[in-house]
Design a protein around this motif. Structure first.
Motif, short mmCIF file in Angstrom:
data_model
loop_
_atom_site.label_atom_id
_atom_site.label_comp_id
_atom_site.label_asym_id
_atom_site.label_seq_id
_atom_site.Cartn_x
_atom_site.Cartn_y
_atom_site.Cartn_z
N LEU A 2 0.82 -1.20 0.00
CA LEU A 2 0.00 0.00 0.00
C LEU A 2 0.86 1.26 0.00
N SER A 3 1.96 1.23 0.74
CA SER A 3 2.85 2.39 0.77
C SER A 3 3.48 2.63 -0.59
N LEU A 4 3.88 1.55 -1.27
CA LEU A 4 4.45 1.70 -2.61
C LEU A 4 3.40 2.24 -3.58
N TYR A 5 2.16 1.81 -3.43
CA TYR A 5 1.07 2.30 -4.28
C TYR A 5 0.87 3.81 -4.06
N ALA A 6 0.84 4.22 -2.79
CA ALA A 6 0.66 5.64 -2.50
C ALA A 6 1.83 6.46 -3.04
N THR A 7 3.03 5.91 -2.96
CA THR A 7 4.19 6.61 -3.52
C THR A 7 4.04 6.78 -5.03
N GLY A 8 3.50 5.75 -5.68
CA GLY A 8 3.28 5.86 -7.12
C GLY A 8 2.28 6.95 -7.46
N VAL A 9 1.22 7.09 -6.65
CA VAL A 9 0.24 8.15 -6.88
C VAL A 9 0.89 9.52 -6.74
N LEU A 10 1.72 9.67 -5.69
CA LEU A 10 2.41 10.94 -5.51
C LEU A 10 3.37 11.22 -6.65
N ALA A 11 4.02 10.19 -7.17
CA ALA A 11 4.93 10.37 -8.31
C ALA A 11 4.17 10.83 -9.54
N VAL A 12 2.95 10.28 -9.75
CA VAL A 12 2.14 10.71 -10.89
C VAL A 12 1.77 12.18 -10.75
N LEU A 13 1.33 12.56 -9.56
CA LEU A 13 0.96 13.96 -9.34
C LEU A 13 2.17 14.88 -9.48
N LEU A 14 3.33 14.41 -9.04
CA LEU A 14 4.55 15.21 -9.18
C LEU A 14 4.90 15.40 -10.65
N GLY A 15 4.76 14.35 -11.44
CA GLY A 15 5.02 14.47 -12.86
C GLY A 15 4.10 15.46 -13.53
N VAL A 16 2.80 15.45 -13.15
CA VAL A 16 1.85 16.41 -13.72
C VAL A 16 2.21 17.82 -13.29
N VAL A 37 -1.61 -0.22 -12.80
CA VAL A 37 -1.60 -1.06 -11.60
C VAL A 37 -2.47 -2.29 -11.80
N SER A 38 -3.63 -2.11 -12.45
CA SER A 38 -4.50 -3.27 -12.71
C SER A 38 -3.80 -4.28 -13.61
N GLY A 39 -3.09 -3.79 -14.62
CA GLY A 39 -2.35 -4.70 -15.49
C GLY A 39 -1.26 -5.45 -14.75
N ILE A 40 -0.53 -4.74 -13.87
CA ILE A 40 0.52 -5.41 -13.08
C ILE A 40 -0.09 -6.45 -12.16
N ALA A 41 -1.21 -6.09 -11.53
CA ALA A 41 -1.87 -7.04 -10.63
C ALA A 41 -2.33 -8.28 -11.38
N LEU A 42 -2.87 -8.10 -12.59
CA LEU A 42 -3.30 -9.25 -13.38
C LEU A 42 -2.11 -10.12 -13.76
N ALA A 43 -1.00 -9.49 -14.17
CA ALA A 43 0.19 -10.27 -14.55
C ALA A 43 0.73 -11.05 -13.37
N LEU A 44 0.77 -10.43 -12.20
CA LEU A 44 1.28 -11.14 -11.02
C LEU A 44 0.34 -12.26 -10.58
N SER A 45 -0.96 -12.04 -10.72
CA SER A 45 -1.91 -13.08 -10.29
C SER A 45 -1.86 -14.31 -11.19
N ARG A 46 -1.38 -14.14 -12.41
CA ARG A 46 -1.31 -15.27 -13.34
C ARG A 46 -0.01 -16.06 -13.25
N ARG A 47 0.96 -15.54 -12.54
CA ARG A 47 2.24 -16.23 -12.43
C ARG A 47 2.12 -17.44 -11.52
N ALA A 48 2.70 -18.51 -11.98
CA ALA A 48 2.71 -19.73 -11.15
C ALA A 48 3.70 -19.59 -10.00
N GLU A 49 4.81 -18.87 -10.23
CA GLU A 49 5.82 -18.65 -9.22
C GLU A 49 5.87 -17.17 -8.88
N PRO A 50 6.20 -16.82 -7.62
CA PRO A 50 6.29 -15.40 -7.25
C PRO A 50 7.36 -14.69 -8.06
#
Length: 729
Positions: free
Chosen positions: A168-182, A207-220
């Protein structure tokens, strides 16, 4: 241990002593601070005491602050950024230490580490706040460096099984990075930047695409530990960021001066729809149904946002145009959704159908709102609203489409988005009838040439024609077993004749005309139809005849006495209208007004004689025949017995006919009242001849005739008595 910790403390004091004025600043003092951090860390590793580990982290944070003191800038926000960077770096280092320990759960002396990433994110957010507000911008190296340090501290925690807040902290950091870029690509505050909603929507999609890709992986991925609870927070976080993107995008889409800037809003909503469509395959099964509905709603929202952002905000009637195009967009979305739902998969069919229904309902509401907006915007000089011809015609096509959609919902149960039972699906037909009225209202507001000329004054007959059409279609659909159409059409056909009959008498009062002229000019054309309606009772008589025809058709079809009675009363009202038109007042000729109504009473009694009690039947007979005789006698006396030859003759004929009918039908009321009024009629003529004309011989002749009649009556009764006695013997 005590010596090392004491020495480390002395290093910290030395670093602080020359932080502002030492020529070797900041690097010598940064080195001292980092050395102290290493010593505190060594002691913590040896003793496993959380206090030393925390002191080590603070020493790292001090090193970052010393760099900020030397290079600035001198502001609270930059200090917060430096602190966030130091805390993020320290969290990364100690998270690596915890991973190196290879223990399933975090040791007690490192329990504080769980608060470090969220705290670093909070400091980073407050540090970037002035940049987001466009008040003053910190150096890009400081802002991005702090963000990278915090992201590193959160990212390292992904490999730490005990780090519950790392994702969750990494997600929030990503949101702040997006706002900083704008913020760094636009001089406006973040919430005024046209690209902010698009950037946030792209982030949610990524983020949804990354979550889908990770959920489909057989190995972490890269050996990340599987926690089993990695994504419960994701849906809530995505919803919050998506809501922020929609709110910011709506504000910008309504206010931005350039159409290209406003178009970012519908594009952002479309990206959010794609993001949640991807996220459906990631979240638990219990949340998927609601998420599918949200995805379909966002698709409709994207189309609606596109309709809202196209009109120029500087236009005086911008909301009139926005709602017009929003209605068109929602109708198109409902039509497309209705077709798509039938072809969608089993998982998506219910969601698409439900959203389609609400889109159609909202389209109807927006249509009503837009028509109300057209009332004050109507121009009496041009006789139309500010809507362009293209917009008005497109709205008409959309109303027709919504009409067809309502009928489809009524006829096809599988297309009904609200799954109403068959008796309640008639509501869609009533809605379609209302849409017909709104269709003609839209035409009147924007295509006035179709409502000019003499034909517009005959709108009352057009309404009667619709009533006949409704009754005819109702009978046709009833034969085809389409009760969902037949019942509403029949009820509407029954009520429609009331509209022109009441409109004949409806004249708007002066204050309504004044209100329409000053505040709501759009009401003027409709009030004009009432004011200009021809006040001729012969025309009004035709309306009653047509109304009687409607109810007569129903009486014949359904074999209903009630409808037949209503048809007879309507026809009687038509006769009264004709009498009024030809100036035949009731006070002068009551016979012409009362006899038709009396015949209705008598016929009604005769038709229902088996269902009426004896008392009720006799009362209706006496009332009906009395109305005929009293009205005829009153007509004769009002005109004067000697003034007209025909009035006494008519009364006599009616009396004789009543007596004969009473004898044939064995109705005593007819015989008694007929005989009584016949005597009254004859006596009136005798009185007139003897008194008014002074012909006294009439009295003698009348007495002789009366005596002969009495002797004859006694002879007849005596003969019948004798015949009865012989028969008894």
């Amino acid at each position: 241990h005590a010596v090392l910790s004491t020495f480390a403390g002395l290093l910290v004091l030395c670093a602080l002593r020359g932080a502002w004025h030492d020529p070797w600043a900041p690097w010598l003092h940064v080195g001292l601070s980092l050395s102290a951090a290493l010593l505190f860390g060594a002691v913590a590793m040896r003793t496993q005491l959380g206090g030393f580990a925390l002191a080590s982290a603070l020493a790292v944070n001090l090193a970052a602050v010393l760099v900020w003191i030397a290079h600035g800038p001198d502001s609270v926000s930059s200090f917060l950024l430096a602190t966030a960077a130091g805390l993020g770096a320290a969290a990364a280092c100690w998270t690596l230490v915890r991973i190196r320990l290879h223990v399933p759960e975090a040791p007690d002396w490192l329990a504080w580490l769980g608060l470090a990433p969220p705290l670093a994110v909070v400091l980073l957010g407050f540090g970037l706040a002035p940049t987001f507000e466009a008040k003053h911008a910190n150096p890009a190296a400081l802002a991005w460096g702090a963000g990278a340090a915090v992201a590193l501290g959160c990212a390292v925690g992904l490999w730490d099984r005990a780090a519950r807040t790392a994702n969750l902290s990494l997600y929030a950091t990503g949101v702040l990075a997006v706002l900083l870029g704008v913020a760094q690509t636009d001089t406006l505050p973040v919430w005024d930047a046209p690209a902010v909603s698009l950037a946030l929507a792209a982030f949610v999609l990524g983020v949804s695409g990354i979550a889908l890709a990770l959920s489909r992986r057989a190995e972490p991925l890269l050996g990340m530990p599987g926690r089993g609870d990695s994504w419960p927070w994701l849906l809530g976080a995505q919803l919050i960021v998506a809501a922020g993107a929609v709110l910011l995008g709506t504000r910008i889409g309504l206010l931005a001066p350039s159409v290209w800037e406003r178009l970012a809003t519908p594009l952002a909503v479309g990206l959010l729809a794609g993001a949640f469509a991807v996220l459906v395959r990631v979240v638990p099964e219990a949340s998927r149904a609601a998420l599918r509905v949200l995805t379909a709603a966002l698709c409709v929202g994207a189309v609606g946002a596109l309709a809202w952002v196209v009109p120029d905000p500087a236009d005086r009637f911008v909301w009139l145009h926005r709602n017009a195009w929003l209605f068109v967009a929602l109708t198109v979305a409902a039509l497309v959704g209705s077709e798509t739902a039938a072809r969608a998969g089993e998982n998506w069919r219910g969601a698409v159908r439900r959203v389609t229904g609400w889109a159609a309902a909202l389209a109807f509401v927006i249509l009503c709102v837009d028509l109300l907006q057209q009332v004050p915007a109507f121009n009496p000089d041009t006789r139309q609203t500010p809507l362009s011809r293209e917009s008005a015609l497109t709205m008409l096509a959309a109303i027709a489409g919504l009409f067809a959609l309502a009928l489809r919902f009524a006829l096809k149960e599988e297309r009904d988005p609200f799954a109403l039972p068959a008796p309640r699906r008639t509501a869609y037909v009533y809605l379609a009838e209302v849409l017909i009225v709104l269709f003609f209202t839209q035409i009147r507001f924007n295509v006035p040439e179709l409502f000019q000329g003499e034909l517009a004054k005959l709108w009352t007959f057009a309404v009667m024609g619709l009533a006949y059409a409704g009754i005819g279609l109702a009978e046709l659909f009833e034969r085809k077993k389409l009760d969902v159409l037949a019942v509403p059409l029949r009820r509407t056909g029954v009520l429609l004749p009331i509209v022109p009959l009441l409109a004949f008498w409806a004249k708007p009062p002066a204050f309504v005309d004044e209100f329409a002229r000053d505040t709501a000019p759009g009401l003027g054309p409709f009030l004009g139809y009432l004011e200009k309606l021809p006040q001729h009772f012969d025309t009004y008589a035709w309306l009653w005849v047509l109304a009687g025809g409607v109810y007569g058709l129903l009486a014949l079809k359904r074999k209903s006495f009630g409808w037949a009675l209503l048809a007879a009363l309507a026809t009687n009202a038509a006769l009264w209208a004709l009498l009024t038109h030809h100036q035949v007042p009731f006070a002068v000729h009551p016979q012409a007004w009362v006899i038709p109504l009396a015949l209705v009473v008598l016929v009604s009694e005769h038709v229902n004689r088996r269902r009426l009690s004896a008392e009720a039947s006799n009362a209706m007979r006496y009332a009906g025949i009395a109305m005929i005789y009293v009205a005829s006698a009153a007509d004769m006396f009002i005109a004067g017995v000697g003034s007209s030859l025909w009035l006494p003759v008519v009364l006599a004929v009616l009396c004789v006919a009543g007596v004969l009918a009473g004898i044939v039908l064995r109705v005593r009321a007819f015989v008694y009242l007929g005989a009584a009024f016949l005597v009254l009629d004859v006596f009136s003529m005798i009185w007139h001849a003897a008194v008014n004309l002074q012909q006294t011989w009439v009295w003698y002749a009348s007495g002789i005739v009366l005596g002969v009649i009495v002797l004859g009556l006694f002879a007849y009764l005596e003969k019948r008595r004798t015949h009865s006695e012989r028969s008894a013997e």
